[in-house]
Design a protein around this motif. Structure first.
Motif, PDB file in Angstrom:
ATOM      1  N   ASN A 180     -12.383  -9.468 -36.134  1.00 16.70           N
ATOM      2  CA  ASN A 180     -13.356 -10.501 -36.470  1.00 16.70           C
ATOM      3  C   ASN A 180     -12.853 -11.259 -37.688  1.00 16.70           C
ATOM      4  O   ASN A 180     -12.976 -10.798 -38.812  1.00 16.70           O
ATOM      5  CB  ASN A 180     -14.714  -9.837 -36.754  1.00 16.70           C
ATOM      6  CG  ASN A 180     -15.825 -10.846 -37.008  1.00 16.70           C
ATOM      7  OD1 ASN A 180     -15.572 -11.994 -37.356  1.00 16.70           O
ATOM      8  ND2 ASN A 180     -17.055 -10.414 -36.828  1.00 16.70           N
ATOM      9  N   GLN A 181     -12.258 -12.438 -37.457  1.00 14.26           N
ATOM     10  CA  GLN A 181     -11.616 -13.161 -38.554  1.00 14.26           C
ATOM     11  C   GLN A 181     -12.609 -13.933 -39.413  1.00 14.26           C
ATOM     12  O   GLN A 181     -12.410 -14.088 -40.615  1.00 14.26           O
ATOM     13  CB  GLN A 181     -10.549 -14.133 -38.008  1.00 14.26           C
ATOM     14  CG  GLN A 181      -9.407 -13.450 -37.262  1.00 14.26           C
ATOM     15  CD  GLN A 181      -8.549 -12.537 -38.149  1.00 14.26           C
ATOM     16  OE1 GLN A 181      -8.692 -12.505 -39.365  1.00 14.26           O
ATOM     17  NE2 GLN A 181      -7.655 -11.765 -37.527  1.00 14.26           N
ATOM     18  N   SER A 182     -13.687 -14.428 -38.790  1.00 11.85           N
ATOM     19  CA  SER A 182     -14.659 -15.195 -39.578  1.00 11.85           C
ATOM     20  C   SER A 182     -15.591 -14.258 -40.349  1.00 11.85           C
ATOM     21  O   SER A 182     -16.208 -14.657 -41.326  1.00 11.85           O
ATOM     22  CB  SER A 182     -15.499 -16.084 -38.649  1.00 11.85           C
ATOM     23  OG  SER A 182     -16.357 -15.276 -37.846  1.00 11.85           O
ATOM     24  N   GLY A 183     -15.697 -13.027 -39.898  1.00 10.95           N
ATOM     25  CA  GLY A 183     -16.594 -12.074 -40.554  1.00 10.95           C
ATOM     26  C   GLY A 183     -18.051 -12.296 -40.218  1.00 10.95           C
ATOM     27  O   GLY A 183     -18.930 -11.677 -40.820  1.00 10.95           O
ATOM     28  N   THR A 184     -18.348 -13.160 -39.242  1.00 10.40           N
ATOM     29  CA  THR A 184     -19.746 -13.480 -38.953  1.00 10.40           C
ATOM     30  C   THR A 184     -20.330 -12.554 -37.890  1.00 10.40           C
ATOM     31  O   THR A 184     -19.616 -11.968 -37.074  1.00 10.40           O
ATOM     32  CB  THR A 184     -19.888 -14.926 -38.437  1.00 10.40           C
ATOM     33  OG1 THR A 184     -19.097 -15.051 -37.252  1.00 10.40           O
ATOM     34  CG2 THR A 184     -19.432 -15.932 -39.483  1.00 10.40           C
ATOM     35  N   LEU A 185     -21.672 -12.477 -37.921  1.00  6.72           N
ATOM     36  CA  LEU A 185     -22.407 -11.713 -36.912  1.00  6.72           C
ATOM     37  C   LEU A 185     -22.102 -12.250 -35.514  1.00  6.72           C
ATOM     38  O   LEU A 185     -21.882 -11.491 -34.568  1.00  6.72           O
ATOM     39  CB  LEU A 185     -23.907 -11.842 -37.208  1.00  6.72           C
ATOM     40  CG  LEU A 185     -24.878 -11.283 -36.175  1.00  6.72           C
ATOM     41  CD1 LEU A 185     -24.761  -9.772 -36.084  1.00  6.72           C
ATOM     42  CD2 LEU A 185     -26.316 -11.663 -36.534  1.00  6.72           C
ATOM     43  N   PHE A 186     -22.032 -13.598 -35.421  1.00  5.17           N
ATOM     44  CA  PHE A 186     -21.916 -14.179 -34.085  1.00  5.17           C
ATOM     45  C   PHE A 186     -20.510 -13.991 -33.504  1.00  5.17           C
ATOM     46  O   PHE A 186     -20.365 -13.769 -32.308  1.00  5.17           O
ATOM     47  CB  PHE A 186     -22.384 -15.644 -34.114  1.00  5.17           C
ATOM     48  CG  PHE A 186     -23.839 -15.738 -34.497  1.00  5.17           C
ATOM     49  CD1 PHE A 186     -24.822 -15.270 -33.635  1.00  5.17           C
ATOM     50  CD2 PHE A 186     -24.235 -16.206 -35.745  1.00  5.17           C
ATOM     51  CE1 PHE A 186     -26.165 -15.292 -33.985  1.00  5.17           C
ATOM     52  CE2 PHE A 186     -25.579 -16.236 -36.108  1.00  5.17           C
ATOM     53  CZ  PHE A 186     -26.549 -15.776 -35.226  1.00  5.17           C
ATOM     54  N   GLU A 187     -19.466 -14.047 -34.337  1.00  2.00           N
ATOM     55  CA  GLU A 187     -18.134 -13.721 -33.805  1.00  2.00           C
ATOM     56  C   GLU A 187     -18.094 -12.239 -33.404  1.00  2.00           C
ATOM     57  O   GLU A 187     -17.481 -11.868 -32.404  1.00  2.00           O
ATOM     58  CB  GLU A 187     -17.008 -14.020 -34.812  1.00  2.00           C
ATOM     59  CG  GLU A 187     -15.639 -13.786 -34.171  1.00  2.00           C
ATOM     60  CD  GLU A 187     -14.441 -14.155 -35.049  1.00  2.00           C
ATOM     61  OE1 GLU A 187     -14.609 -14.851 -36.061  1.00  2.00           O
ATOM     62  OE2 GLU A 187     -13.319 -13.724 -34.697  1.00  2.00           O
ATOM     63  N   GLY A 188     -18.777 -11.398 -34.175  1.00  2.00           N
ATOM     64  CA  GLY A 188     -18.857  -9.978 -33.818  1.00  2.00           C
ATOM     65  C   GLY A 188     -19.485  -9.777 -32.440  1.00  2.00           C
ATOM     66  O   GLY A 188     -18.995  -8.996 -31.618  1.00  2.00           O
ATOM     67  N   ILE A 189     -20.585 -10.510 -32.181  1.00  2.17           N
ATOM     68  CA  ILE A 189     -21.255 -10.393 -30.876  1.00  2.17           C
ATOM     69  C   ILE A 189     -20.313 -10.867 -29.765  1.00  2.17           C
ATOM     70  O   ILE A 189     -20.237 -10.268 -28.688  1.00  2.17           O
ATOM     71  CB  ILE A 189     -22.598 -11.170 -30.870  1.00  2.17           C
ATOM     72  CG1 ILE A 189     -23.596 -10.494 -31.834  1.00  2.17           C
ATOM     73  CG2 ILE A 189     -23.191 -11.241 -29.463  1.00  2.17           C
ATOM     74  CD1 ILE A 189     -24.922 -11.230 -31.998  1.00  2.17           C
ATOM     75  N   GLN A 190     -19.550 -11.960 -30.036  1.00  3.79           N
ATOM     76  CA  GLN A 190     -18.583 -12.463 -29.035  1.00  3.79           C
ATOM     77  C   GLN A 190     -17.504 -11.417 -28.736  1.00  3.79           C
ATOM     78  O   GLN A 190     -17.179 -11.147 -27.577  1.00  3.79           O
ATOM     79  CB  GLN A 190     -17.896 -13.721 -29.559  1.00  3.79           C
ATOM     80  CG  GLN A 190     -18.683 -14.993 -29.327  1.00  3.79           C
ATOM     81  CD  GLN A 190     -18.053 -16.168 -30.076  1.00  3.79           C
ATOM     82  OE1 GLN A 190     -16.945 -16.066 -30.606  1.00  3.79           O
ATOM     83  NE2 GLN A 190     -18.781 -17.267 -30.121  1.00  3.79           N
ATOM     84  N   ILE A 191     -16.941 -10.832 -29.791  1.00  9.78           N
ATOM     85  CA  ILE A 191     -15.870  -9.841 -29.597  1.00  9.78           C
ATOM     86  C   ILE A 191     -16.398  -8.632 -28.841  1.00  9.78           C
ATOM     87  O   ILE A 191     -15.755  -8.112 -27.931  1.00  9.78           O
ATOM     88  CB  ILE A 191     -15.275  -9.410 -30.961  1.00  9.78           C
ATOM     89  CG1 ILE A 191     -14.567 -10.592 -31.622  1.00  9.78           C
ATOM     90  CG2 ILE A 191     -14.300  -8.238 -30.790  1.00  9.78           C
ATOM     91  CD1 ILE A 191     -14.118 -10.325 -33.040  1.00  9.78           C
ATOM     92  N   TRP A 192     -17.602  -8.205 -29.210  1.00  7.83           N
ATOM     93  CA  TRP A 192     -18.193  -7.061 -28.517  1.00  7.83           C
ATOM     94  C   TRP A 192     -18.435  -7.396 -27.043  1.00  7.83           C
ATOM     95  O   TRP A 192     -18.244  -6.557 -26.161  1.00  7.83           O
ATOM     96  CB  TRP A 192     -19.496  -6.634 -29.221  1.00  7.83           C
ATOM     97  CG  TRP A 192     -20.195  -5.510 -28.542  1.00  7.83           C
ATOM     98  CD1 TRP A 192     -21.474  -5.510 -28.063  1.00  7.83           C
ATOM     99  CD2 TRP A 192     -19.675  -4.189 -28.270  1.00  7.83           C
ATOM    100  NE1 TRP A 192     -21.773  -4.296 -27.512  1.00  7.83           N
ATOM    101  CE2 TRP A 192     -20.695  -3.475 -27.622  1.00  7.83           C
ATOM    102  CE3 TRP A 192     -18.448  -3.566 -28.499  1.00  7.83           C
ATOM    103  CZ2 TRP A 192     -20.525  -2.153 -27.201  1.00  7.83           C
ATOM    104  CZ3 TRP A 192     -18.273  -2.262 -28.081  1.00  7.83           C
ATOM    105  CH2 TRP A 192     -19.309  -1.563 -27.450  1.00  7.83           C
ATOM    106  N   GLY A 193     -18.813  -8.683 -26.789  1.00  7.83           N
ATOM    107  CA  GLY A 193     -19.006  -9.123 -25.406  1.00  7.83           C
ATOM    108  C   GLY A 193     -17.727  -8.948 -24.583  1.00  7.83           C
ATOM    109  O   GLY A 193     -17.769  -8.585 -23.404  1.00  7.83           O
ATOM    110  N   GLU A 194     -16.566  -9.184 -25.220  1.00  9.38           N
ATOM    111  CA  GLU A 194     -15.274  -8.996 -24.519  1.00  9.38           C
ATOM    112  C   GLU A 194     -14.954  -7.504 -24.403  1.00  9.38           C
ATOM    113  O   GLU A 194     -14.549  -7.019 -23.351  1.00  9.38           O
ATOM    114  CB  GLU A 194     -14.153  -9.697 -25.297  1.00  9.38           C
ATOM    115  CG  GLU A 194     -14.310 -11.201 -25.345  1.00  9.38           C
ATOM    116  CD  GLU A 194     -13.436 -11.830 -26.440  1.00  9.38           C
ATOM    117  OE1 GLU A 194     -12.349 -11.302 -26.723  1.00  9.38           O
ATOM    118  OE2 GLU A 194     -13.872 -12.847 -27.020  1.00  9.38           O
TER     119      GLU A 194
END
Ligand SMILES: [Zn+2]
Length: 444
Positions: A76-90
């Motif tokens: 998670n490069q941006s460190g945001t909750l929403f990028e985290g949710i995207q990565i977890w989705g993958e």
């Protein structure tokens, strides 16, 4: 007369004792005797030499299904909750029952090594196979001899963001989840968010389950689902079975609204969980300066007599690449982030990772509601920590020397020791902590 016990702890300081060391005897899973000196024999007779005897740590908010996946498939490069949710989705597309179980067990062992004996985990129920949920329900049974686990069905992607999600959430309850969760601030619209809260309460009533909602985990001062949760709890008079997790937007509400809201919260008696490690790192990301802390009003909720516990939330996952399951790190961070540095406030933060967590989980024994968890007749679930008081435990991040669960010895650890090579006689062979009252833990 000499009594026989399964375990005797000799000369420890009780968390809420009077400052004098005591012996504590355990038999058949229960604390059966506490006295200045016990005339006793025991299977395990442990001289704990002034160490603290404490209730166990309670992890009231963790995601075991994503634990130990940091960097998979990417960081998670941006460190945001929403990028985290995207990565977890993958990442979650490749989950298997065995891999989730194996990682969850590894994380639980890590937590147990830090004195955690109770865990409430969320299980993502937004994917059709319900792999994470099934795995964690299995793990709940596997570990029951050494850990109490509650599983909350958590619709990570929202209940109404996808047509299948509502049915998946209900299916999770049929499969045996202990509680129903939600994420109203992540639903597509404000209206969907409100509707999701009402659906959660209806499901909890229908299946007789607990409620724990990821609520307003955002800096947006207009995210106001906490009032909806509290109002539903108040109307159904089930506040003690309801938890609002995160509520980080509460830190961004203006005081006029916050004061009005606090009145409703007091009446609703719902539980709160703050996750300072994660709230501090995920929130405030859209701010320049001044930058918000993004942690709910822990101090004010505590001052109002509401039940607040603290959780780790993430251990090495797409949202947080650090973490080792030690709740003393969490309490320590809360003390700093929430301005809880007064003596009573520091001890309150210790309660937030022990007895308050039990209350959040609905597992605080009736007989301990107004009294100690460490008295005759209480279940023998307790820790010995390498410091004489809770203040010292937090200050030193003291290690767990002994963990006893259900009256059985779960783990023991040798004391840490530091040996200076400097030519000063008083620095030879001392403990690495600054308290000299602690000696070696001996088992004659
Ligand atoms: Zn969470």
């Amino acid at each position: 007369m000499t009594e026989h016990f399964d375990i005797v702890l000799r000369q420890g300081h009780l968390l809420d004792g009077d400052g004098h060391p005591v012996d504590l005897g355990i038999r058949d899973g229960v604390i059966t005797a506490i006295a200045p000196r016990l005339e006793a024999t025991a299977e395990h007779d442990l001289d704990i030499q002034g160490c603290l005897i404490s209730p166990p740590f309670v992890e009231s908010h963790i995601h075991l299904d994503s634990a130990l996946t940091a960097g998979e498939p990417r960081w998670n490069q941006s460190g945001t909750l929403f990028e985290g949710i995207q990565i977890w989705g993958e990442r979650k597309r490749s989950l298997t029952l065995d891999s989730v179980k194996q990682r969850a067990l590894e994380a639980l062992k890590l937590q147990a090594s830090h004195g955690v004996q109770y865990v409430r985990t969320h299980a993502d129920v937004s994917e059709p196979s319900l792999t994470a949920l099934k795995a964690l329900l299995d793990v709940r049974e596997t570990v029951q001899d050494w850990m109490t686990v509650q599983v909350i069905a958590f619709p990570q992607d929202g209940i109404y963001s996808n047509v299948q999600n509502e049915a998946l959430l209900e299916e999770a309850l049929k499969l045996g989840a202990d509680g129903v969760g939600g994420i109203p601030h992540y639903e597509l619209t404000r209206e969907d968010g409100v509707r999701s809260v009402h659906r959660i309460f209806a499901l909890a009533q229908q299946y007789d389950r607990l409620i724990d909602i990821h609520c307003d985990e955002i800096d947006d001062p207009q995210s106001r689902f906490l009032e909806v949760v509290a109002a539903c709890a108040l109307r159904q008079a089930i506040g003690h079975r309801v938890t609002a997790s995160h509520t980080t937007a509460f830190a961004s509400y203006d005081n006029a609204y916050a004061v009005k809201l606090m009145g409703l919260l007091r009446r609703s008696r719902i539980n709160f969980i703050a996750n300072p490690l994660i709230n501090l790192t995920l929130q405030g990301r859209a701010d320049s300066y001044p930058k918000r802390r993004g942690i709910t009003r822990v101090k004010e909720l505590w001052q109002q007599g509401l039940n607040v516990s603290l959780g780790h939330d993430c251990i090495q996952d797409p949202w947080y690449s650090l973490g080792n399951g030690n709740l003393l790190d969490v309490a320590h961070m809360a003390i700093h982030a929430c301005h809880m540095t007064g003596q009573a406030e520091i001890l309150a933060c210790y309660d937030m990772v022990t007895r308050n967590g039990l209350q959040t989980l609905g597992l605080l024994p009736e007989t301990a509601q107004r009294g100690s968890l460490l008295c005759q007749g209480q279940p023998a679930n307790l820790l010995v920590l390498e410091a004489p008081t809770a203040f010292d435990v937090i200050k030193n991040r003291a290690v767990v020397m002994v963990s006893i669960y259900g009256g059985r010895l779960l783990l023991r650890r040798k004391p840490r020791a530091l040996y200076w090579s400097l030519p000063s006689p008083e620095t030879h062979g001392t403990s690495d902590e600054n308290d000299k009252s602690l000696g070696n833990l001996s088992d004659p």
